[in-house]
Design a protein around this motif. Sequence first.
Motif, PDB file in Angstrom:
ATOM      1  N   THR A 141      13.842  -0.250  -2.076  1.00 14.60           N
ATOM      2  CA  THR A 141      14.870   0.776  -2.258  1.00 14.60           C
ATOM      3  C   THR A 141      14.260   2.067  -2.790  1.00 14.60           C
ATOM      4  O   THR A 141      14.539   3.155  -2.272  1.00 14.60           O
ATOM      5  N   LEU A 142      13.412   1.970  -3.806  1.00  4.81           N
ATOM      6  CA  LEU A 142      12.759   3.162  -4.348  1.00  4.81           C
ATOM      7  C   LEU A 142      11.880   3.840  -3.303  1.00  4.81           C
ATOM      8  O   LEU A 142      11.788   5.073  -3.265  1.00  4.81           O
ATOM      9  N   SER A 143      11.243   3.059  -2.441  1.00  6.17           N
ATOM     10  CA  SER A 143      10.368   3.617  -1.405  1.00  6.17           C
ATOM     11  C   SER A 143      11.135   4.466  -0.400  1.00  6.17           C
ATOM     12  O   SER A 143      10.546   5.288   0.302  1.00  6.17           O
ATOM     13  N   GLN A 144      12.438   4.274  -0.320  1.00  8.62           N
ATOM     14  CA  GLN A 144      13.263   5.130   0.529  1.00  8.62           C
ATOM     15  C   GLN A 144      13.491   6.495  -0.122  1.00  8.62           C
ATOM     16  O   GLN A 144      13.856   7.454   0.552  1.00  8.62           O
ATOM     17  N   ILE A 145      13.267   6.575  -1.439  1.00 11.88           N
ATOM     18  CA  ILE A 145      13.425   7.825  -2.185  1.00 11.88           C
ATOM     19  C   ILE A 145      12.117   8.609  -2.169  1.00 11.88           C
ATOM     20  O   ILE A 145      12.100   9.809  -1.892  1.00 11.88           O
ATOM     21  N   ALA A 146      11.007   7.933  -2.501  1.00  8.02           N
ATOM     22  CA  ALA A 146       9.688   8.565  -2.585  1.00  8.02           C
ATOM     23  C   ALA A 146       8.635   7.458  -2.608  1.00  8.02           C
ATOM     24  O   ALA A 146       8.958   6.292  -2.870  1.00  8.02           O
ATOM     25  N   PRO A 147       7.362   7.790  -2.355  1.00  5.72           N
ATOM     26  CA  PRO A 147       6.314   6.779  -2.477  1.00  5.72           C
ATOM     27  C   PRO A 147       6.287   6.189  -3.888  1.00  5.72           C
ATOM     28  O   PRO A 147       6.448   6.912  -4.876  1.00  5.72           O
ATOM     29  N   VAL A 148       6.101   4.869  -3.970  1.00  7.46           N
ATOM     30  CA  VAL A 148       6.129   4.137  -5.234  1.00  7.46           C
ATOM     31  C   VAL A 148       4.764   3.522  -5.503  1.00  7.46           C
ATOM     32  O   VAL A 148       4.156   2.937  -4.603  1.00  7.46           O
ATOM     33  N   ILE A 149       4.309   3.636  -6.737  1.00  6.17           N
ATOM     34  CA  ILE A 149       3.067   2.982  -7.159  1.00  6.17           C
ATOM     35  C   ILE A 149       3.475   1.816  -8.042  1.00  6.17           C
ATOM     36  O   ILE A 149       3.899   1.997  -9.175  1.00  6.17           O
ATOM     37  N   ALA A 150       3.368   0.610  -7.501  1.00  6.41           N
ATOM     38  CA  ALA A 150       3.755  -0.602  -8.228  1.00  6.41           C
ATOM     39  C   ALA A 150       2.571  -1.124  -9.040  1.00  6.41           C
ATOM     40  O   ALA A 150       1.478  -0.550  -9.028  1.00  6.41           O
ATOM     41  N   PHE A 151       2.798  -2.213  -9.725  1.00  5.99           N
ATOM     42  CA  PHE A 151       1.787  -2.838 -10.569  1.00  5.99           C
ATOM     43  C   PHE A 151       0.608  -3.320  -9.713  1.00  5.99           C
ATOM     44  O   PHE A 151       0.776  -3.724  -8.574  1.00  5.99           O
ATOM     45  N   PRO A 152      -0.612  -3.299 -10.295  1.00  8.81           N
ATOM     46  CA  PRO A 152      -1.795  -3.632  -9.505  1.00  8.81           C
ATOM     47  C   PRO A 152      -1.903  -5.099  -9.110  1.00  8.81           C
ATOM     48  O   PRO A 152      -2.340  -5.406  -8.011  1.00  8.81           O
ATOM     49  N   ASP A 153      -1.511  -6.027  -9.989  1.00  8.56           N
ATOM     50  CA  ASP A 153      -1.697  -7.436  -9.638  1.00  8.56           C
ATOM     51  C   ASP A 153      -0.562  -8.334 -10.099  1.00  8.56           C
ATOM     52  O   ASP A 153      -0.074  -9.143  -9.357  1.00  8.56           O
ATOM     53  N   ALA A 154      -0.101  -8.161 -11.310  1.00  4.31           N
ATOM     54  CA  ALA A 154       0.980  -9.012 -11.832  1.00  4.31           C
ATOM     55  C   ALA A 154       2.051  -8.126 -12.451  1.00  4.31           C
ATOM     56  O   ALA A 154       1.732  -7.132 -13.100  1.00  4.31           O
ATOM     57  N   PRO A 155       3.306  -8.464 -12.249  1.00  2.81           N
ATOM     58  CA  PRO A 155       4.372  -7.642 -12.799  1.00  2.81           C
ATOM     59  C   PRO A 155       4.443  -7.718 -14.315  1.00  2.81           C
ATOM     60  O   PRO A 155       4.024  -8.692 -14.921  1.00  2.81           O
ATOM     61  N   GLY A 156       4.981  -6.658 -14.908  1.00  5.12           N
ATOM     62  CA  GLY A 156       5.289  -6.659 -16.331  1.00  5.12           C
ATOM     63  C   GLY A 156       6.667  -7.269 -16.506  1.00  5.12           C
ATOM     64  O   GLY A 156       7.196  -7.920 -15.608  1.00  5.12           O
ATOM     65  N   PRO A 157       7.280  -7.007 -17.651  1.00 10.03           N
ATOM     66  CA  PRO A 157       8.630  -7.534 -17.889  1.00 10.03           C
ATOM     67  C   PRO A 157       9.618  -6.971 -16.869  1.00 10.03           C
ATOM     68  O   PRO A 157       9.457  -5.846 -16.412  1.00 10.03           O
ATOM     69  N   PRO A 158      10.637  -7.729 -16.509  1.00  9.15           N
ATOM     70  CA  PRO A 158      11.640  -7.219 -15.568  1.00  9.15           C
ATOM     71  C   PRO A 158      12.299  -5.953 -16.099  1.00  9.15           C
ATOM     72  O   PRO A 158      12.490  -5.801 -17.298  1.00  9.15           O
ATOM     73  N   THR A 198       0.852  -1.179   0.000  1.00  9.89           N
ATOM     74  CA  THR A 198       0.000   0.000   0.000  1.00  9.89           C
ATOM     75  C   THR A 198       0.890   1.233   0.000  1.00  9.89           C
ATOM     76  O   THR A 198       1.851   1.314   0.753  1.00  9.89           O
ATOM     77  N   THR A 199       0.557   2.180  -0.843  1.00  6.56           N
ATOM     78  CA  THR A 199       1.304   3.428  -0.919  1.00  6.56           C
ATOM     79  C   THR A 199       0.384   4.568  -0.538  1.00  6.56           C
ATOM     80  O   THR A 199      -0.742   4.646  -1.020  1.00  6.56           O
ATOM     81  N   ILE A 200       0.866   5.427   0.327  1.00  3.37           N
ATOM     82  CA  ILE A 200       0.103   6.601   0.737  1.00  3.37           C
ATOM     83  C   ILE A 200       0.787   7.831   0.160  1.00  3.37           C
ATOM     84  O   ILE A 200       1.980   8.053   0.385  1.00  3.37           O
ATOM     85  N   ILE A 201       0.021   8.605  -0.590  1.00  2.00           N
ATOM     86  CA  ILE A 201       0.502   9.861  -1.140  1.00  2.00           C
ATOM     87  C   ILE A 201      -0.092  10.955  -0.257  1.00  2.00           C
ATOM     88  O   ILE A 201      -1.297  11.186  -0.271  1.00  2.00           O
ATOM     89  N   ALA A 202       0.738  11.602   0.536  1.00  2.30           N
ATOM     90  CA  ALA A 202       0.271  12.557   1.534  1.00  2.30           C
ATOM     91  C   ALA A 202      -0.280  13.846   0.921  1.00  2.30           C
ATOM     92  O   ALA A 202      -1.243  14.413   1.436  1.00  2.30           O
ATOM     93  N   GLU A 203       0.336  14.314  -0.147  1.00  5.87           N
ATOM     94  CA  GLU A 203      -0.109  15.546  -0.791  1.00  5.87           C
ATOM     95  C   GLU A 203       0.174  15.470  -2.280  1.00  5.87           C
ATOM     96  O   GLU A 203       0.926  14.609  -2.732  1.00  5.87           O
ATOM     97  N   LYS A 204      -0.423  16.388  -3.034  1.00  5.37           N
ATOM     98  CA  LYS A 204      -0.268  16.366  -4.479  1.00  5.37           C
ATOM     99  C   LYS A 204       1.210  16.484  -4.850  1.00  5.37           C
ATOM    100  O   LYS A 204       1.883  17.434  -4.467  1.00  5.37           O
ATOM    101  N   PRO A 205       1.736  15.509  -5.584  1.00  3.83           N
ATOM    102  CA  PRO A 205       3.147  15.548  -5.982  1.00  3.83           C
ATOM    103  C   PRO A 205       3.426  16.670  -6.981  1.00  3.83           C
ATOM    104  O   PRO A 205       2.609  16.955  -7.846  1.00  3.83           O
TER     105      PRO A 205
END
Length: 159
Positions: A138-155, A42-49
Motif C-alpha cells: 500500500t505504501l509503495s503505491q504512494i512512494a518508494p519504500v525502504i523496508a527493513f534489511p533482514d528482519a522486521p522490528g516491532p509491529p 527491491t526499491t529503486i529511487i529514481a532521483e534525489k528525494p
Amino acid sequence: MLRLFGFSAPLVAACLSILALDSASAQGGPAFPITIEHALGTTIIAEKPERVATVARANHEVPLALGIVPVGFAKANFGDDDGDGLLPRVAEKLAELGADTPVLFDEGDGIDFEAVAATQPDVIPAAYSGLSRADYDTLSQIAPVIAFPDAPGPPIGAA
C-alpha cells in the motif's frame, strides 16, 4: 552486522546516499537511480528525494540526524513528556534545525495511509518497523519504500 542508532550499516549508507548528497556522482557516491534491496524486495529511487515521510517509530531520526526534516512521521505514543507528539530529543533537533513540527501520523492502530499520502512524499523510509507485506504494498503505491534489511522490528502500532 554493524548497527548505528539501531539501524544496519547498509541501510544508513543507503539513506546517506539518498537523502544527503545533492549530487551523488559529483561527490564520488552512487548516481541515481539507486537500488536498495531489503527483506520485502527491491526499491529503486529514481532521483534525489525532496520530500521524506517515515512510518513507524524512530525512522524519522535518520533524516533528522542528517539535517533533513521529514514532511511527516509517526507521533510518539510513549516518552512524550509534554503531549506534543514528539520525544524531547526530536523536539530539540527540530528546534536546532529551525523547523516547525511536521505532520504527525497517529499509528496507534496501524499506518494512517491517507495522512502519509497527503504529505506527498518522494520516499518512505521504514527500516525499523514491523511493516507487513500488505502495508509495504500500500505504501509503495504512494512512494518508494525502504523496508527493513533482514528482519522486521516491532509491529507498527505496538508500544
